[in-house]
Structures are given as C-alpha cells and as structure tokens.
Design a protein around this motif. Structure first.
Motif, PDB file in Angstrom:
ATOM      1  N   ILE A 103       0.518 -11.280   9.236  1.00 35.51           N
ATOM      2  CA  ILE A 103       1.086 -11.780  10.495  1.00 35.51           C
ATOM      3  C   ILE A 103       0.530 -13.165  10.800  1.00 35.51           C
ATOM      4  CG2 ILE A 103       1.283 -11.369  12.980  1.00 35.51           C
ATOM      5  CD1 ILE A 103       1.050  -8.389  12.406  1.00 35.51           C
ATOM      6  N   GLN A 104      -0.789 -13.308  10.662  1.00 35.16           N
ATOM      7  CA  GLN A 104      -1.422 -14.595  10.956  1.00 35.16           C
ATOM      8  C   GLN A 104      -0.954 -15.686   9.985  1.00 35.16           C
ATOM      9  OE1 GLN A 104      -2.830 -11.655  10.770  1.00 35.16           O
ATOM     10  NE2 GLN A 104      -4.432 -11.382  12.316  1.00 35.16           N
ATOM     11  N   GLN A 105      -0.595 -15.286   8.778  1.00 30.58           N
ATOM     12  CA  GLN A 105      -0.115 -16.249   7.778  1.00 30.58           C
ATOM     13  C   GLN A 105       1.366 -16.560   7.952  1.00 30.58           C
ATOM     14  OE1 GLN A 105      -1.049 -14.772   3.862  1.00 30.58           O
ATOM     15  NE2 GLN A 105      -3.167 -14.315   4.426  1.00 30.58           N
ATOM     16  N   GLY A 106       2.025 -15.886   8.902  1.00 30.64           N
ATOM     17  CA  GLY A 106       3.446 -16.128   9.141  1.00 30.64           C
ATOM     18  C   GLY A 106       4.362 -15.396   8.174  1.00 30.64           C
ATOM     19  N   LYS A 107       3.825 -14.446   7.431  1.00 29.61           N
ATOM     20  CA  LYS A 107       4.626 -13.687   6.467  1.00 29.61           C
ATOM     21  C   LYS A 107       5.125 -12.406   7.134  1.00 29.61           C
ATOM     22  CE  LYS A 107       2.073 -15.544   2.559  1.00 29.61           C
ATOM     23  NZ  LYS A 107       1.205 -15.252   1.421  1.00 29.61           N
ATOM     24  N   ILE A 108       5.956 -12.607   8.150  1.00 31.04           N
ATOM     25  CA  ILE A 108       6.443 -11.509   8.980  1.00 31.04           C
ATOM     26  C   ILE A 108       7.329 -10.556   8.170  1.00 31.04           C
ATOM     27  CG2 ILE A 108       7.757 -10.918  11.056  1.00 31.04           C
ATOM     28  CD1 ILE A 108       5.113 -12.340  11.629  1.00 31.04           C
ATOM     29  N   LYS A 109       8.217 -11.107   7.342  1.00 27.61           N
ATOM     30  CA  LYS A 109       9.115 -10.262   6.550  1.00 27.61           C
ATOM     31  C   LYS A 109       8.311  -9.411   5.567  1.00 27.61           C
ATOM     32  CE  LYS A 109      13.107 -10.426   3.507  1.00 27.61           C
ATOM     33  NZ  LYS A 109      14.120 -11.252   2.861  1.00 27.61           N
ATOM     34  N   MET A 110       7.341 -10.000   4.894  1.00 22.06           N
ATOM     35  CA  MET A 110       6.514  -9.262   3.948  1.00 22.06           C
ATOM     36  C   MET A 110       5.732  -8.159   4.668  1.00 22.06           C
ATOM     37  SD  MET A 110       3.514 -10.580   1.362  1.00 22.06           S
ATOM     38  CE  MET A 110       4.606 -11.639   0.444  1.00 22.06           C
ATOM     39  N   TYR A 111       5.210  -8.488   5.849  1.00 27.49           N
ATOM     40  CA  TYR A 111       4.461  -7.521   6.653  1.00 27.49           C
ATOM     41  C   TYR A 111       5.333  -6.305   6.974  1.00 27.49           C
ATOM     42  CZ  TYR A 111       2.216  -5.540  10.825  1.00 27.49           C
ATOM     43  OH  TYR A 111       1.660  -4.691  11.735  1.00 27.49           O
ATOM     44  N   HIS A 112       6.538  -6.556   7.483  1.00 30.19           N
ATOM     45  CA  HIS A 112       7.428  -5.460   7.855  1.00 30.19           C
ATOM     46  C   HIS A 112       7.883  -4.668   6.625  1.00 30.19           C
ATOM     47  CE1 HIS A 112       7.511  -7.484  11.734  1.00 30.19           C
ATOM     48  NE2 HIS A 112       7.951  -6.341  12.226  1.00 30.19           N
ATOM     49  N   THR A 113       8.088  -5.348   5.512  1.00 28.29           N
ATOM     50  CA  THR A 113       8.485  -4.659   4.283  1.00 28.29           C
ATOM     51  C   THR A 113       7.383  -3.717   3.821  1.00 28.29           C
ATOM     52  OG1 THR A 113       9.870  -6.531   3.634  1.00 28.29           O
ATOM     53  CG2 THR A 113       9.237  -4.991   1.896  1.00 28.29           C
ATOM     54  N   GLU A 114       6.158  -4.197   3.803  1.00 25.17           N
ATOM     55  CA  GLU A 114       5.044  -3.363   3.345  1.00 25.17           C
ATOM     56  C   GLU A 114       4.804  -2.180   4.280  1.00 25.17           C
ATOM     57  OE1 GLU A 114       1.439  -5.200   2.022  1.00 25.17           O
ATOM     58  OE2 GLU A 114       2.510  -6.837   1.052  1.00 25.17           O
ATOM     59  N   VAL A 115       4.824  -2.429   5.575  1.00 26.24           N
ATOM     60  CA  VAL A 115       4.590  -1.346   6.533  1.00 26.24           C
ATOM     61  C   VAL A 115       5.715  -0.307   6.440  1.00 26.24           C
ATOM     62  CG1 VAL A 115       4.381  -0.764   8.983  1.00 26.24           C
ATOM     63  CG2 VAL A 115       3.188  -2.758   8.076  1.00 26.24           C
ATOM     64  N   SER A 116       6.935  -0.769   6.315  1.00 22.54           N
ATOM     65  CA  SER A 116       8.071   0.140   6.184  1.00 22.54           C
ATOM     66  C   SER A 116       7.940   0.983   4.918  1.00 22.54           C
ATOM     67  CB  SER A 116       9.369  -0.668   6.153  1.00 22.54           C
ATOM     68  OG  SER A 116      10.474   0.154   5.940  1.00 22.54           O
ATOM     69  N   ASP A 117       7.533   0.369   3.813  1.00 23.12           N
ATOM     70  CA  ASP A 117       7.350   1.111   2.562  1.00 23.12           C
ATOM     71  C   ASP A 117       6.244   2.155   2.689  1.00 23.12           C
ATOM     72  OD1 ASP A 117       9.378  -0.343   1.399  1.00 23.12           O
ATOM     73  OD2 ASP A 117       8.043  -1.700   0.297  1.00 23.12           O
ATOM     74  N   ILE A 118       5.175   1.808   3.384  1.00 28.46           N
ATOM     75  CA  ILE A 118       4.067   2.750   3.585  1.00 28.46           C
ATOM     76  C   ILE A 118       4.548   3.967   4.379  1.00 28.46           C
ATOM     77  CG2 ILE A 118       1.860   3.074   4.787  1.00 28.46           C
ATOM     78  CD1 ILE A 118       1.291   0.076   4.011  1.00 28.46           C
ATOM     79  N   ILE A 119       5.334   3.718   5.409  1.00 27.26           N
ATOM     80  CA  ILE A 119       5.829   4.826   6.231  1.00 27.26           C
ATOM     81  C   ILE A 119       6.806   5.681   5.434  1.00 27.26           C
ATOM     82  CG2 ILE A 119       7.085   5.437   8.336  1.00 27.26           C
ATOM     83  CD1 ILE A 119       4.110   4.318   8.537  1.00 27.26           C
ATOM     84  N   ARG A 120       7.603   5.051   4.596  1.00 27.72           N
ATOM     85  CA  ARG A 120       8.514   5.823   3.750  1.00 27.72           C
ATOM     86  C   ARG A 120       7.718   6.715   2.794  1.00 27.72           C
ATOM     87  NH1 ARG A 120      14.002   4.473   3.395  1.00 27.72           N
ATOM     88  NH2 ARG A 120      14.619   2.872   4.874  1.00 27.72           N
ATOM     89  N   CYS A 121       6.617   6.194   2.254  1.00 27.53           N
ATOM     90  CA  CYS A 121       5.755   7.014   1.384  1.00 27.53           C
ATOM     91  C   CYS A 121       5.129   8.159   2.182  1.00 27.53           C
ATOM     92  CB  CYS A 121       4.672   6.160   0.738  1.00 27.53           C
ATOM     93  SG  CYS A 121       5.297   5.073  -0.542  1.00 27.53           S
ATOM     94  N   TYR A 122       4.709   7.860   3.403  1.00 31.62           N
ATOM     95  CA  TYR A 122       4.141   8.911   4.256  1.00 31.62           C
ATOM     96  C   TYR A 122       5.165  10.018   4.484  1.00 31.62           C
ATOM     97  CZ  TYR A 122       2.776  11.419   8.476  1.00 31.62           C
ATOM     98  OH  TYR A 122       2.499  12.412   9.366  1.00 31.62           O
ATOM     99  N   ILE A 123       6.393   9.638   4.789  1.00 29.70           N
ATOM    100  CA  ILE A 123       7.448  10.623   5.035  1.00 29.70           C
ATOM    101  C   ILE A 123       7.700  11.453   3.775  1.00 29.70           C
ATOM    102  CG2 ILE A 123       9.931  10.859   5.498  1.00 29.70           C
ATOM    103  CD1 ILE A 123       9.576   8.456   7.458  1.00 29.70           C
TER     104      ILE A 123
END
Length: 181
Positions: A85-105
């Motif tokens: 987030i601090q680096q401005g890589k908002i899309k990458m951040y959301h992609t990684e978090v979304s993938d983590i939640i998909r793995c959790y599910i």
C-alpha cells in the motif's frame, strides 16, 4: 427404313463404357484412427481433471495439519510486511489479499475458490451453513471491492485498503473452524 452404316469411317474403335465409381474402401481405417484419437483425448482430459482434483484434496489434507485461519493470518501478515500500500501497488495488494482469502475458503470450506468467478464463489458461499448473513455481506463486499480495484482500475486509498484487511481478518476469525481439544 434402311441403315447403311452403323459407324462413321473416321472412327477406329469404340471405347467400352466405364464401370460406375465405387467409394474408396480405405476410409474405414482413417475413421477408426480419428475415433481412437478422440477417445484417447477424452480419457486424457478425464485423468487430468481427476489428478487435478486429487492434488487439491491432498493439498487441503496436508494444510489442515495447521488450521486454515492460521495459514491465512500468516499470509496476510506477509502481505502487510511487503508494504504494498505504501509503495502504491494497490492492485497487487488487492490481488494478493483476494488470493489468500480464496485459499482460506478452499481450506476451510472445501470450495475450490481459486477456479471460480466471484459470482460463482459467492453463490457457493451462500449455501454454507457456517456463514451467517452478516459474514456473507462482508465477504461479498470484500470481493466486489477487490474486483473493482483489480479489473476496473478503481484506485482505493490507503484507509480503504486497511479497512478491507481488518474486515477480512474479522471474517476469518468469525468463520474459523473450532479445533477439537
């Protein structure tokens, strides 16, 4: 009625009539080869899908030595350490978090979330008895917001991104599987 000649003087000989054309008898082996190739392809696809499903099930079984919520929290901590987030890589951040939640599910509910669209995933989650309407609303908003950032190039700010992280951690805590003592 009188006929003098039956053939003209300049014709040497009449050719015999050609026999009717018969179809090529070699088509049967060609058709059999094509059918065998199609059958082999279908069998190969079946075994590939079967092996892929087995790999997913084995992955779920091995990961379940450690609870799904712990794995998800570890991965979310790793994402936060990257400071995307601090680096401005908002899309990458959301992609990684979304993938983590998909793995959790996948680990928690046995739904192969990584292979489903958001709409299909939410439909399958709506059938889960362990998820109440508030939790379903939270995860639905999370995935919709992530999709806006990933696909519609919506730029969320740092506060919104951190709020999503907090909400998703709460979702994980509220849906984690109770471990037997």
């Amino acid at each position: 009625f009188k006929v003098n000649k039956t053939k003209p003087n300049n014709i040497v000989d009449l050719r015999p009539i050609k026999p009717p054309l018969t179809p090529d008898a070699n088509w049967l082996p060609k058709v059999l080869v094509i059918l065998l190739l199609i059958l082999a392809s279908i069998i190969s696809i079946f075994f590939y899908k079967f092996k892929q499903d087995q790999a997913i099930l084995e992955s779920i079984e091995t990961r379940q030595k450690q609870p799904a919520h712990e794995i998800a929290h570890q991965h979310l901590n790793n994402v936060e350490r990257k400071k995307l987030i601090q680096q401005g890589k908002i899309k990458m951040y959301h992609t990684e978090v979304s993938d983590i939640i998909r793995c959790y599910i996948t680990n928690r509910f046995g739904i192969t979330a990584s292979e489903l669209t958001t709409k299909d995933l939410l439909h399958k989650l709506s059938n889960q008895e362990e998820i109440n309407s508030e939790q379903f609303q939270t995860i639905g908003n999370f995935f919709n917001n992530c999709d806006l950032v990933k696909f519609a190039k919506n730029q969320s700010n740092e506060t919104e991104s951190r709020t999503r992280m907090t909400e998703i951690r709460e979702f994980i805590e509220n849906t984690k599987q109770n471990q037997p003592n």
